[in-house]
Design a protein around this motif. Structure first.
Motif, PDB file in Angstrom:
ATOM      1  N   ARG A 270       1.384 -10.850  -1.613  1.00 17.43           N
ATOM      2  CA  ARG A 270       2.304 -10.029  -0.817  1.00 17.43           C
ATOM      3  C   ARG A 270       2.174  -8.549  -1.195  1.00 17.43           C
ATOM      4  N   GLY A 271       1.756  -8.272  -2.432  1.00 15.09           N
ATOM      5  CA  GLY A 271       1.462  -6.901  -2.811  1.00 15.09           C
ATOM      6  C   GLY A 271       0.257  -6.358  -2.051  1.00 15.09           C
ATOM      7  N   GLN A 272      -0.726  -7.208  -1.825  1.00 15.00           N
ATOM      8  CA  GLN A 272      -1.878  -6.804  -1.018  1.00 15.00           C
ATOM      9  C   GLN A 272      -1.457  -6.545   0.427  1.00 15.00           C
ATOM     10  N   ILE A 273      -0.538  -7.372   0.931  1.00 12.50           N
ATOM     11  CA  ILE A 273      -0.026  -7.168   2.288  1.00 12.50           C
ATOM     12  C   ILE A 273       0.716  -5.841   2.372  1.00 12.50           C
ATOM     13  N   ALA A 274       1.576  -5.571   1.382  1.00 19.68           N
ATOM     14  CA  ALA A 274       2.325  -4.308   1.384  1.00 19.68           C
ATOM     15  C   ALA A 274       1.383  -3.115   1.335  1.00 19.68           C
ATOM     16  N   PHE A 275       0.352  -3.202   0.506  1.00 18.65           N
ATOM     17  CA  PHE A 275      -0.625  -2.120   0.394  1.00 18.65           C
ATOM     18  C   PHE A 275      -1.343  -1.896   1.724  1.00 18.65           C
ATOM     19  N   ALA A 276      -1.740  -2.983   2.382  1.00 20.98           N
ATOM     20  CA  ALA A 276      -2.441  -2.869   3.662  1.00 20.98           C
ATOM     21  C   ALA A 276      -1.519  -2.305   4.748  1.00 20.98           C
ATOM     22  N   LEU A 277      -0.266  -2.741   4.754  1.00 23.26           N
ATOM     23  CA  LEU A 277       0.692  -2.200   5.724  1.00 23.26           C
ATOM     24  C   LEU A 277       0.863  -0.690   5.523  1.00 23.26           C
ATOM     25  N   ALA A 278       1.034  -0.272   4.271  1.00 22.95           N
ATOM     26  CA  ALA A 278       1.194   1.158   3.980  1.00 22.95           C
ATOM     27  C   ALA A 278      -0.064   1.927   4.370  1.00 22.95           C
ATOM     28  N   SER A 279      -1.227   1.362   4.053  1.00 22.12           N
ATOM     29  CA  SER A 279      -2.487   2.042   4.346  1.00 22.12           C
ATOM     30  C   SER A 279      -2.728   2.159   5.839  1.00 22.12           C
ATOM     31  N   GLY A 280      -2.191   1.209   6.612  1.00 20.08           N
ATOM     32  CA  GLY A 280      -2.326   1.240   8.064  1.00 20.08           C
ATOM     33  C   GLY A 280      -1.237   2.021   8.766  1.00 20.08           C
ATOM     34  N   VAL A 293       8.105  -8.198  -2.953  1.00 18.51           N
ATOM     35  CA  VAL A 293       7.203  -8.246  -4.112  1.00 18.51           C
ATOM     36  C   VAL A 293       7.976  -7.996  -5.398  1.00 18.51           C
ATOM     37  N   LEU A 294       8.840  -7.001  -5.394  1.00 17.56           N
ATOM     38  CA  LEU A 294       9.620  -6.665  -6.593  1.00 17.56           C
ATOM     39  C   LEU A 294      10.554  -7.799  -7.002  1.00 17.56           C
ATOM     40  N   ARG A 295      11.063  -8.526  -6.025  1.00 14.69           N
ATOM     41  CA  ARG A 295      11.924  -9.672  -6.353  1.00 14.69           C
ATOM     42  C   ARG A 295      11.103 -10.786  -7.010  1.00 14.69           C
ATOM     43  N   LEU A 296       9.880 -10.928  -6.573  1.00  9.58           N
ATOM     44  CA  LEU A 296       9.030 -11.970  -7.136  1.00  9.58           C
ATOM     45  C   LEU A 296       8.501 -11.600  -8.510  1.00  9.58           C
ATOM     46  N   ASN A 297       8.037 -10.361  -8.638  1.00  2.68           N
ATOM     47  CA  ASN A 297       7.425  -9.938  -9.897  1.00  2.68           C
ATOM     48  C   ASN A 297       7.487  -8.418 -10.004  1.00  2.68           C
ATOM     49  N   PRO A 298       8.484  -7.885 -10.697  1.00  2.00           N
ATOM     50  CA  PRO A 298       8.623  -6.426 -10.821  1.00  2.00           C
ATOM     51  C   PRO A 298       7.420  -5.752 -11.474  1.00  2.00           C
ATOM     52  N   ARG A 302       0.270  -3.750  -7.984  1.00  2.00           N
ATOM     53  CA  ARG A 302       0.042  -3.050  -6.718  1.00  2.00           C
ATOM     54  C   ARG A 302       1.248  -2.242  -6.253  1.00  2.00           C
ATOM     55  N   VAL A 303       2.399  -2.423  -6.918  1.00  2.00           N
ATOM     56  CA  VAL A 303       3.607  -1.698  -6.510  1.00  2.00           C
ATOM     57  C   VAL A 303       3.442  -0.189  -6.630  1.00  2.00           C
ATOM     58  N   PRO A 304       3.023   0.359  -7.772  1.00  2.40           N
ATOM     59  CA  PRO A 304       2.942   1.820  -7.887  1.00  2.40           C
ATOM     60  C   PRO A 304       1.988   2.465  -6.891  1.00  2.40           C
ATOM     61  N   VAL A 305       0.793   1.872  -6.697  1.00  5.67           N
ATOM     62  CA  VAL A 305      -0.161   2.501  -5.772  1.00  5.67           C
ATOM     63  C   VAL A 305       0.330   2.400  -4.329  1.00  5.67           C
ATOM     64  N   THR A 306       1.037   1.310  -4.008  1.00  6.06           N
ATOM     65  CA  THR A 306       1.575   1.178  -2.657  1.00  6.06           C
ATOM     66  C   THR A 306       2.650   2.227  -2.409  1.00  6.06           C
ATOM     67  N   VAL A 307       3.470   2.490  -3.406  1.00  3.97           N
ATOM     68  CA  VAL A 307       4.487   3.539  -3.276  1.00  3.97           C
ATOM     69  C   VAL A 307       3.821   4.886  -3.001  1.00  3.97           C
ATOM     70  N   LEU A 308       2.728   5.172  -3.712  1.00  5.48           N
ATOM     71  CA  LEU A 308       2.010   6.436  -3.501  1.00  5.48           C
ATOM     72  C   LEU A 308       1.476   6.534  -2.076  1.00  5.48           C
ATOM     73  N   VAL A 309       0.982   5.411  -1.555  1.00  9.75           N
ATOM     74  CA  VAL A 309       0.469   5.411  -0.184  1.00  9.75           C
ATOM     75  C   VAL A 309       1.608   5.591   0.811  1.00  9.75           C
ATOM     76  N   ILE A 310       2.726   4.916   0.594  1.00  8.76           N
ATOM     77  CA  ILE A 310       3.888   5.054   1.474  1.00  8.76           C
ATOM     78  C   ILE A 310       4.365   6.508   1.511  1.00  8.76           C
ATOM     79  N   LEU A 311       4.349   7.171   0.360  1.00  7.35           N
ATOM     80  CA  LEU A 311       4.804   8.568   0.280  1.00  7.35           C
ATOM     81  C   LEU A 311       3.765   9.553   0.820  1.00  7.35           C
ATOM     82  N   GLY A 312       2.589   9.059   1.174  1.00  2.00           N
ATOM     83  CA  GLY A 312       1.559   9.933   1.713  1.00  2.00           C
ATOM     84  C   GLY A 312       0.841  10.764   0.672  1.00  2.00           C
TER      85      GLY A 312
END
Length: 330
Positions: A270-280, A293-298, A302-312
């Motif tokens: 699901r972290g890979q899914i979040a990353f792909a969604l943010a990247s798209g 993802v955070l509920r499953l495993n804080p 992939r959480v930090p890099v996905t946040v960076l992508v979400i923030l642009g």
């Protein structure tokens, strides 16, 4: 489960032994014939190098190499075969793509043992001898080995420090060392696990899906030597194909309910899914996925890099390039 023996050295006789009961063993005659499938869109030079590595194995038994052209013109290969070596070139008769190509190869294969090799990877000469010796243990249905990543800026060995990989371990982690170009499998295990899934969107994660099904039959044994050179060119067929990644990973979760038993494994996917969604550019969906993802495993990496992508602050393509320069994916 008791530890399986380490991978033995190449056999030196014309027979292998297989246990037929407690304390008993019987010779099974000649080395079992091996069929190796190379699915390709045709890459002259690289393809010839791959096939030469397969035909040049020091394995005394028969090797049948099937080159499967994936809906491109079939080209004959001018390569010496030698004793106990055959080379066949055929067309993919299934759905276009890597899964269909591999399945077409198995359909045409005659060997008792099956193997796959990507059309830009290279087998070292002892690969099959060492792996077939490991398959002499009837508890082993498939065997992998270490690999060497080689490409611009990288030359690194990846060898697992264990004798096998279990289904539960694969649920938690993709374990990139269990690479499709390293696998040797009994035909009976192939039949029990099922063919490569041609329905998975874009063919993404087709190897992981198949390996989960193989490991569900029995642990995958590991030869602890780097016997395959993986051409690591620092790119990815899936650059920019973020929608395909999202659809394929969601398909994988639906297909394998057992993934829910591993919080870390499910968080990884699901972290890979979040990353792909943010990247798209699908940031709202990415935030919702990231919350799950955070509920499953804080601690999911992939959480930090996905946040960076979400923030642009960085693009998904740049993150992926940086990871691949280190011999990793996202």
């Amino acid at each position: 489960m008791a530890d399986l023996p380490a991978c033995p050295p190449p056999a030196t006789s014309g027979t292998v032994t297989r246990s037929s009961g407690p304390g008993a063993a019987e010779a099974v005659g000649v080395y079992p014939p091996v069929s190796v499938i190379v699915a390709t869109l045709d890459r002259p030079g690289l393809l010839e190098r791959t096939v030469a590595g397969i035909l040049g194995q020091n394995y005394p038994g028969t090797i049948e190499c099937l080159v499967v052209y994936d809906h491109v013109p079939v080209r004959e290969l001018d390569l010496p075969t030698g004793p106990n070596r055959t080379l066949k070139v055929i067309a993919n008769a299934r759905r276009p793509g890597l899964p269909g190509g591999r399945n077409s190869g198995v359909d045409a294969a005659t060997g008792e043992l099956l193997a796959f090799c990507d059309d830009d990877d290279v087998w070292l000469p002892a690969k099959l001898s060492r792996q077939v010796a490991r398959l002499a243990d009837p508890a082993v249905g498939a065997v992998s080995c270490g690999l060497r990543l080689r490409g611009p800026g990288i030359d690194a060995e990846r060898v697992l420090d264990r004798s096998w990989v279990t289904f539960d371990e694969l649920l938690r982690d993709r374990i990139m060392e269990v690479h499709s170009s390293t696998i040797l499998i009994r035909r009976s295990t192939w039949s029990a696990a099922g063919e490569v899934d041609e329905e998975i969107p874009g063919g993404y994660s087709e190897d992981y899906d198949w390996l989960l099904r193989v490991a569900a039959q029995a642990p995958i044994a590991v030869c602890p030597q780097a016997l395959v050179i993986v051409d690591w060119h620092g790119g990815s067929f899936y650059f920019g194909r973020w929608t395909t990644v999202v659809e394929a990973q969601r398909y994988l979760i639906r297909k394998h309910p057992a993934l829910a038993s591993s919080r870390a494994g499910l968080a990884r996917i699901r972290g890979q899914i979040a990353f792909a969604l943010a990247s798209g550019g699908r940031r709202t969906e990415a935030v919702r996925e990231l919350a799950a993802v955070l509920r499953l495993n804080p601690a999911e990496v992939r959480v930090p890099v996905t946040v960076l992508v979400i923030l642009g602050l960085v693009t998904g393509e740049r993150v992926l390039r940086m990871a691949q320069k280190r011999g990793r994916g996202v």
